[in-house]
Design a protein around this motif. Structure first.
Motif: not given
Length: 118
Positions: A1-25
């Motif tokens: 179950m923790a593995n699924n959570r890590a995957v979900r967090v990774g996907e969310q981080m990917k989305k947000e990180l992409s947005d941060i790099l485009i808009r905020d950096i």
């Protein structure tokens, strides 16, 4: 179950990180960066962001320096957006799979060209 959570967090981080790099950096060294994936450890303490950069080796190195310099800001922004108790420690790594794929494709083209010449 923790593995699924890590995957979900990774996907969310990917989305947000992409947005941060485009808009905020605003660092000019951090241009033409694509986040191809984020691996998060099962305990959600560490995260590795895999990136590709358009450009030569010098531009890749400069981009990595810019990302390292902005790491604190990026981590703070990620913490606000993904709402975890503790934001994972972030590291960046180049995703070599695209270059590897291009190299294989080039080799296959050369093989096909040699076969048709014989």
């Amino acid at each position: 179950m923790a593995n699924n959570r890590a995957v979900r967090v990774g996907e969310q981080m990917k989305k947000e990180l992409s947005d941060i790099l485009i808009r905020d950096i605003k660092d000019p060294r951090v241009r033409f960066v694509t986040v191809t994936g984020v691996d998060v450890t099962g305990d959600l303490q560490q995260a590795t962001a895999f990136i590709t950069v358009l450009g030569d080796d010098e531009e890749r190195k400069a981009t990595l320096v810019g990302l390292e310099k902005a790491k604190g800001f990026i981590r703070t922004e990620l913490g606000k957006r993904i709402r975890l108790r503790k934001t994972p420690e972030l590291s960046f790594s180049f995703d070599e799979s695209i270059q590897y794929g291009n190299r294989i494709e080039s080799l296959l083209r050369d093989l096909n060209k040699n076969d048709s010449n014989e």
